[in-house]
Design a protein around this motif. Structure first.
Motif, PDB file in Angstrom:
ATOM      1  N   ALA A  18       1.712   3.694   2.768  1.00 14.57           N
ATOM      2  CA  ALA A  18       1.031   2.569   3.973  1.00 14.57           C
ATOM      3  C   ALA A  18      -0.277   3.013   3.777  1.00 14.57           C
ATOM      4  O   ALA A  18      -1.572   2.283   3.975  1.00 14.57           O
ATOM      5  CB  ALA A  18       1.477   2.840   5.390  1.00 14.57           C
ATOM      6  N   HIS A  19      -0.280   4.179   3.525  1.00 15.94           N
ATOM      7  CA  HIS A  19      -1.949   4.204   2.219  1.00 15.94           C
ATOM      8  C   HIS A  19      -2.499   4.991   1.361  1.00 15.94           C
ATOM      9  O   HIS A  19      -3.610   3.325   1.068  1.00 15.94           O
ATOM     10  CB  HIS A  19      -2.295   5.553   3.706  1.00 15.94           C
ATOM     11  CG  HIS A  19      -2.788   4.966   5.093  1.00 15.94           C
ATOM     12  ND1 HIS A  19      -3.208   5.101   5.617  1.00 15.94           N
ATOM     13  CD2 HIS A  19      -0.888   5.704   6.144  1.00 15.94           C
ATOM     14  CE1 HIS A  19      -3.144   4.856   7.180  1.00 15.94           C
ATOM     15  NE2 HIS A  19      -1.610   5.030   7.079  1.00 15.94           N
ATOM     16  N   ALA A  20      -1.513   4.929   1.203  1.00 15.44           N
ATOM     17  CA  ALA A  20      -2.144   5.027  -0.852  1.00 15.44           C
ATOM     18  C   ALA A  20      -1.384   3.619  -1.834  1.00 15.44           C
ATOM     19  O   ALA A  20      -2.621   3.715  -2.149  1.00 15.44           O
ATOM     20  CB  ALA A  20      -1.225   6.416  -1.651  1.00 15.44           C
TER      21      ALA A  20
ATOM     22  N   PRO B 107      -1.085   0.502  -1.649  1.00 14.25           N
ATOM     23  CA  PRO B 107      -2.397  -0.934  -1.131  1.00 14.25           C
ATOM     24  C   PRO B 107      -3.374  -0.450  -1.976  1.00 14.25           C
ATOM     25  O   PRO B 107      -4.283  -1.293  -2.345  1.00 14.25           O
ATOM     26  CB  PRO B 107      -2.757  -0.883   0.081  1.00 14.25           C
ATOM     27  CG  PRO B 107      -1.470   0.077   1.472  1.00 14.25           C
ATOM     28  CD  PRO B 107      -0.788   1.449   0.500  1.00 14.25           C
ATOM     29  N   ALA B 108      -3.964   0.186  -1.991  1.00 16.69           N
ATOM     30  CA  ALA B 108      -5.435   0.667  -2.765  1.00 16.69           C
ATOM     31  C   ALA B 108      -4.905   1.145  -4.472  1.00 16.69           C
ATOM     32  O   ALA B 108      -5.619   0.904  -4.306  1.00 16.69           O
ATOM     33  CB  ALA B 108      -6.281   1.861  -2.168  1.00 16.69           C
TER      34      ALA B 108
ATOM     35  N   TYR C 127      -9.177   9.327   1.719  1.00 22.54           N
ATOM     36  CA  TYR C 127      -9.216   9.087   3.018  1.00 22.54           C
ATOM     37  C   TYR C 127      -7.946   9.256   3.163  1.00 22.54           C
ATOM     38  O   TYR C 127      -6.643   8.765   3.906  1.00 22.54           O
ATOM     39  CB  TYR C 127      -8.896   7.018   2.526  1.00 22.54           C
ATOM     40  CG  TYR C 127      -8.443   6.434   1.489  1.00 22.54           C
ATOM     41  CD1 TYR C 127     -10.186   6.490   0.892  1.00 22.54           C
ATOM     42  CD2 TYR C 127      -7.350   6.141   1.308  1.00 22.54           C
ATOM     43  CE1 TYR C 127      -9.377   5.821  -0.547  1.00 22.54           C
ATOM     44  CE2 TYR C 127      -7.089   5.591  -0.318  1.00 22.54           C
ATOM     45  CZ  TYR C 127      -8.469   5.138  -0.801  1.00 22.54           C
ATOM     46  OH  TYR C 127      -7.898   4.804  -2.013  1.00 22.54           O
TER      47      TYR C 127
END
Lengths: 550, 317
Positions: free
Chosen positions: B231-233, B235-236, B214
């Motif tokens: 913002a994308h990596a 949080p996970a 993702y």
């Protein structure tokens, strides 16, 4: 500031033409109406001196579907990702890749869930893409404009209820919705080329035909679609041009029509014939005793934690598996096929009714079954990679079955495992490897060997071929047929969504929405289906097979 | 969301039971210690008659279960009892000690979050390269040093040799904010190990997340590097770090005995240390209740944050 820039910048006049100029005259024999939007010339991708892709030429033309066909490991995905400007780590690249104007290439992977961030709502990436397109607007209007673009892309991807969908997390969507969200990302991006990597692998006939329609609609918008697939039905239904790949090279390419009718290369011919040429097991040899009998089985699932109300997901009043035969359980995804298999194997506790093995009832869970009962029912899973420990050699893991379930000592177990693996086509040098060094087809054979080492009465095979390409699939199915002939104490339960595979079996049971709607001998069910659902399932399979999917 | 609400209710109920268990255990253990408050008060004159008199005056001659019952009834009315040694209400002890502890914890967390996450993201961004190896080896080395050793080392070098900072907070009382220089060393020591564990967890999560399909998808669709990372990596990658952060805050609030003792900071740790030395059972029990409640609430909070970060996992109690 003066206007010195205007006169002294030599790069300026060359700028706008960029890729288009490159692709124009030198782009090969292409009609003027469909100049390629992206192209690959003589691509060579090398890892550690070994070429995984060599001398590949590919053109993606607007509104056309270009299919790359070949077995797993033939270099399809590497070629497809090259269009996106992505290469395996440490690879040496030769040749030229002319990406689409502005580099706008969309990607739809085999598992759409993998490219959706599990920790963010569906809206996250969509909004980021849209935001970058509305920079020219005044700050106050950007948010609304981005929102509008996102919703438009969703509705273009056939997701009408966008507002509600954007607030959900990926795991709250169905597989089909996930795929359409990923498609919406590509449409929002304004991609001129969309690379679809095995979009139909592991899907049932109804979903497959829906995906085919969807990709056809994408091509109809004037987008170039590059389809990477080993599913020849889908390629047949969609492709305008086909490239057949083997071991990193294109062995044959041309218009789809010509390729199907007059394949020139022997490999293409083999690929095309592997598709349908299975030898059915034929009629069962005499009515033996039922080895496994199911009576009044009702299985339930609990949703929403311990307090959720259980829902009935499967109802099987009566079903029998006869000794030495193969029973295919057919149905769409979510029809309860796997639940039935899991009940048989003692993996699904929440069920009522009886499962009789040789006349004695099997306990409901693995924990309450004794060693002989555990050995008697063995399970081979769809995802063979997940079914092996990645840190230990395959041989070691296969041999454990004999130690655990048959009480064999380690040396003998190892010897037996080796014999079985070799017979299934995995010689010692492969068996000594760890799972990550084996292909999907090889691992599935190892999983089969592991189950066989328990000398089971009943072998449950859950969609074991759905991740494999046609040639591997045929090999595995032939192996199953051979096993059935050689071991008369073995019976098979074949869980599948593929009627072509079900046609191999002696008996077929059809499940729809948890109900057993039809059962009978394979020739009877396939030639004169009684239940409307069976009829529709067969029509969808036929529709794909005939290539009339558009 | 009703599933979530019932989860919170169940967890709080379980938390009350856990706190009660902690209090009972603490009471039993202080009873089991040799000597009691009377012996401690008698001090230099361990005359049996005098000890007996003190014991009678403090009602320590009553059976243990009656004393516990009295205290428990008081607790139900919000009364934590009075100290055996000074006669002051336990709540004033807690109120006095909580100020400095909360101040230390707040400053530490305020620095810990950016430092831990920043270092973790930095190391993951340059995975395997010089920056990563530098960050990873330094954090591992610092993590290996126990707090008391690091504390003594810092005092020796920064306070005694170089004379840059006051060695302890002696003489400042509870007014630590007025003397920020006295806070530097304790905060440094408190930060040292949590920064390391947090940054290593964030690094591990980020390395996985940055290699995920993702993140590759976000990159290939033109999302900028910083946005992809944060913002994308991130949080996970946050779920394990959130749990670790909750444990760290819990550790900071529940009286960091070693650091408070070393730098003579009158926080909850010091109160606890003195109360145990004086066998001041009501104060120890009051602290046990506060610590128990804090632990339960912080862990519940961390679980809710994790649930938000890994929505797929669902909740289980």
């Amino acid at each position: 500031m003066n206007h010195e820039n205007d006169t002294t910048d030599p790069a300026a006049p060359l700028g706008p033409e960029g890729p288009a100029a490159f692709l124009g005259p030198g782009a090969g024999p292409v009609g003027p109406a469909s100049r390629p939007v992206a192209a690959i010339r003589d691509l060579r991708v090398e890892i550690d001196g070994r070429a995984i892709v060599d001398g590949v030429n590919l053109e993606a033309r607007p509104g056309k579907v270009t299919a790359l066909v070949g077995a797993s490991g033939s270099g399809k995905t590497t070629t497809g990702l090259a269009l996106l400007g992505e290469y395996p780590p440490g690879a040496r690249i030769g040749g030229e890749v002319h990406p689409a104007a502005g580099g706008l290439v969309g990607y739809i992977p085999q598992h759409p869930a993998a490219v959706l961030n599990p920790a963010r709502r569906v809206s996250a990436l969509l909004t980021d893409i849209a935001r970058s397109q509305v920079c020219h607007l005044p700050r106050g209007r950007r948010r609304a404009a981005a929102r509008e673009r996102v919703l438009r892309a969703l509705s273009e991807a056939q997701l009408p209820d966008g507002e509600a969908l954007l607030r959900r997390y990926p795991h709250q969507l169905s597989g089909g919705q996930q795929q359409r969200v990923v498609l919406a990302q590509a449409l929002l991006l304004g991609a001129r080329v969309i690379v679809a990597d095995e979009p139909t692998t592991g899907q049932d006939a109804l979903i497959k035909s829906r995906i085919v329609d969807q990709l056809a609609a994408v091509a109809a918008r004037g987008i170039a679609v590059v389809l990477l697939s080993h599913d020849l039905d889908v390629v047949r239904a969609l492709a305008d041009d086909v490239l057949v790949m083997r071991a990193g090279r294109v062995v044959e390419s041309g218009p789809a029509e010509r390729l199907w009718n007059t394949p020139r290369h022997p490999w293409t011919r083999e690929l095309l014939t592997a598709q349908r040429e299975f030898t059915p097991l034929g009629l069962s040899t005499g009515i033996g005793e039922p080895v496994l009998r199911i009576r009044d089985l009702i299985a339930r699932h609990r949703d929403g934690g311990a307090h959720g109300r259980p829902t009935t997901v499967l109802r099987v009043p009566e079903l029998a598996l006869y000794s030495g035969t193969c029973l295919a359980v057919v149905g769409r995804s979510g029809s309860g096929k796997t639940t039935l298999a899991r009940c048989l194997a003692g993996l699904h506790r929440d069920h009522e009714g009886e499962i009789l093995l040789d006349g004695t009832a099997l306990p409901r869970t693995l924990r309450t079954r004794d060693g002989a009962q555990l050995a008697a029912v063995q399970y081979v899973f769809q995802d063979s990679r997940a079914a092996f420990d990645e840190h230990r050699p395959v041989l070691h893991q296969v041999a454990r079955t004999a130690v655990r379930l048959r009480g064999t000592d380690k040396g003998t177990a190892r010897q037996k495992a080796l014999t079985t693996l070799t017979r299934l086509g995995l010689p010692k040098e492969l068996a000594d490897r760890r799972p990550d060094q084996l292909s999907g087809g090889e691992l599935q054979r190892a999983a089969l060997a592991r189950a066989l080492l328990a000398r089971p009465r009943v072998l449950v095979c859950d969609e074991i071929t759905s991740g494999l390409d046609t040639i591997n699939r045929r090999g595995l199915l032939e192996l199953l047929a051979q096993l059935l002939r050689e071991r008369d104490d073995l019976s098979l339960v074949l869980i599948t969504h593929d009627l072509d595979i079900a046609a191999l079996a002696h008996h077929i049971a059809v499940l729809d929405a948890g109900e057993l709607v039809e059962q009978g001998t394979a020739p009877r069910v396939l030639t004169t289906p009684e239940h409307p659902f069976t009829v529709s399932l067969m029509e969808h399979t036929a529709r794909l097979g005939m290539g009339t999917g558009r | 969301m009703s599933g979530l609400r019932s989860f919170v209710a169940r967890r709080l109920l379980l938390g009350v039971a856990q706190t009660v268990a902690v209090v009972l255990l603490v009471f039993a253990l202080t009873e089991a210690l040799p000597g009691d408050a009377a012996v401690a008060l008698a001090g230099d004159q361990p005359d049996p008659a005098r000890i007996a008199a003190i014991r009678a005056a403090l009602h320590l001659d009553r059976p243990a279960h009656e004393r516990l019952a009295d205290w428990a009834v008081g607790l139900l009315h919000g009364d934590l009892g009075t100290s055996l040694t000074s006669g002051r209400p336990v709540s004033t002890y807690l109120a006095d000690g909580f100020g400095p502890t909360l101040l230390l914890a707040a400053i530490t967390v305020a620095l810990l979050v950016p430092a831990g996450f920043g270092l973790g993201v930095l190391a993951a961004r340059y995975e395997g390269r010089l920056v990563d190896r530098l960050v990873s080896s330094v954090t591992l080395a610092v993590y290996a040093v126990p707090e008391f050793a690091l504390g003594v080392l810092l005092v020796t070098v920064l306070a005694l040799r170089l004379d840059w900072l006051p060695p302890t907070a002696v003489g400042y009382g509870t007014d630590l904010l007025g003397h920020p220089a006295a806070l530097v060393l304790p905060v440094l020591v408190l930060l040292s190990r949590p920064v390391c564990s947090l940054s290593r967890l964030v690094r591990a999560g980020m390395v996985d997340a940055l290699a995920s399909p993702y993140v590759a998808q976000a990159r290939r669709y033109g999302v900028s590097g910083a946005k992809v990372r944060y913002a994308h990596a991130l949080p996970a990658a946050l779920a394990p770090a959130a749990q670790q952060l909750a444990r760290t805050i819990d550790w900071l609030l529940c009286g960091v005995v070693v650091v408070e003792a070393l730098y003579v900071i009158p926080g909850l740790g010091t109160v606890l240390l003195n109360a145990v030395a004086e066998r001041d059972v009501p104060v120890v029990q009051g602290l046990a209740v506060v610590f128990g409640v804090l632990t339960v609430v912080l862990n519940l909070g961390a679980d809710l944050v994790t649930h938000r970060l890994v929505p797929r996992a669902g909740v289980a109690a």
